[in-house]
Design a protein around this motif. Structure first.
Motif, short mmCIF file in Angstrom:
data_model
loop_
_atom_site.label_atom_id
_atom_site.label_comp_id
_atom_site.label_asym_id
_atom_site.label_seq_id
_atom_site.Cartn_x
_atom_site.Cartn_y
_atom_site.Cartn_z
N LEU A 98 -26.84 15.68 23.71
CA LEU A 98 -26.34 17.02 24.30
C LEU A 98 -27.67 17.39 25.27
N VAL A 99 -27.29 18.51 26.07
CA VAL A 99 -28.48 18.87 26.80
C VAL A 99 -28.66 20.26 26.22
N ASN A 111 -22.18 22.21 27.29
CA ASN A 111 -22.17 20.96 26.87
C ASN A 111 -20.61 20.46 26.77
N SER A 165 -18.93 19.71 29.99
CA SER A 165 -19.36 18.28 30.60
C SER A 165 -18.50 17.28 30.28
N ALA A 170 -27.68 24.89 22.73
CA ALA A 170 -27.73 23.76 21.80
C ALA A 170 -28.59 23.30 21.13
N ARG A 195 -24.23 20.56 15.98
CA ARG A 195 -24.27 19.70 17.27
C ARG A 195 -23.56 18.36 17.30
N ARG A 248 -16.87 17.73 23.06
CA ARG A 248 -17.10 17.31 24.48
C ARG A 248 -16.26 15.83 24.70
#
Length: 259
Positions: A90-91, A99, A102, A143, A151, A158
């Protein structure tokens, strides 16, 4: 359907990491891949989505030969392969929603991706999936403020935002505590059924593999030596997969022929 035929991966002039491997995954089956470190489990998954380039062999996903794709065709094919990572990927400075979204970047124009202009349908789908896995209330949270299990749920959503035709999970529970690990495995199993999605999971925890997956593939030194239902994973089979003795090699060959 994913069909792998005679897959070989070699780095330099050394011994191949994957040795003439054959594997088929179809339907909404949840398949676990087990084996000692160095058996080739992660390399197998990364060859499928071309994060690692196969040396030779065939990887076909629903009629598309993935090993022959290049450039734009490869990027388009990767959209159909969801990936869940051990380290979440994750960013941290971005929100949960950012996230999650994305996962749609491969479907957007460069301008839309840079400006983060997502279609309303994508946003609606993101909220539906986040609600399904229990993280919708974290949509605007960064995040890096989430627990490991939360997470990983972001990572799962995602991947699902890609609308994949197969979901790959590379040690998705290795960084989690035992209770959270079981929750993530149950989630993957449930989602496979709900979304009619085949799931291929590289996992070290054999107990979880037996409990939460429909089929177990055992690898040793780049070869598949076991491929059967969890109930067939006997002590002899475990010895063949994890032992380095010549007797285990012979047992493993017998197990592969029997399956």
């Amino acid at each position: 359907m994913l069909k792998i035929t005679d897959l070989v991966k070699r780095y330099g002039s050394g011994e191949p990491v994957l040795k003439n491997l054959d594997l088929t995954v179809e339907g909404e089956t949840v398949v676990s891949v087990i084996g000692s470190s160095g058996a080739g489990k992660s390399t197998l998954l990364r060859c499928i989505n071309r994060l690692v380039e196969p040396t030779s062999g065939s990887i076909v996903l629903n009629g598309a030969e993935l090993t022959k794709l290049r450039g734009r065709e490869l990027r388009m094919a990767r959209r159909r392969i969801g990936m869940v990572f051990q380290s979440f990927n994750l960013v941290d400075r971005l929100t949960v929603m950012e996230n999650v979204m994305s996962g749609r970047l491969g479907y957007l124009s460069t301008w839309a991706a840079v400006s983060r202009r997502y279609p309303k349908e994508d946003i609606r789908r993101a909220f539906e999936l986040m609600e399904r896995v229990g993280i919708a209330h974290y949509a605007d949270n960064r995040a890096d403020g989430l627990s490991g299990g939360e997470r990983q749920r972001v990572g799962v959503v995602r991947a699902l935002m890609q609308q994949p035709e197969i979901l790959l999970a590379d040690e998705p529970t290795a960084s989690l505590d035992p209770k959270t690990s079981e929750q993530i495995m149950q989630l993957l199993r449930d989602l496979a059924g709900e979304l009619k999605l085949p799931v291929l999971i590289n996992i070290h925890n054999v107990t979880e593999a037996k409990q939460y997956t429909d089929r177990i593939v055992g690898m040793r030194y780049g070869r598949i030596i076991f491929d059967d239902a969890p109930a067939a994973l006997t002590e002899d089979a475990m010895e063949a997969i994890y032992s380095g003795s010549p007797a285990a090699d012979r047992a493993g060959a017998g197990l592969k022929e029997a399956s």
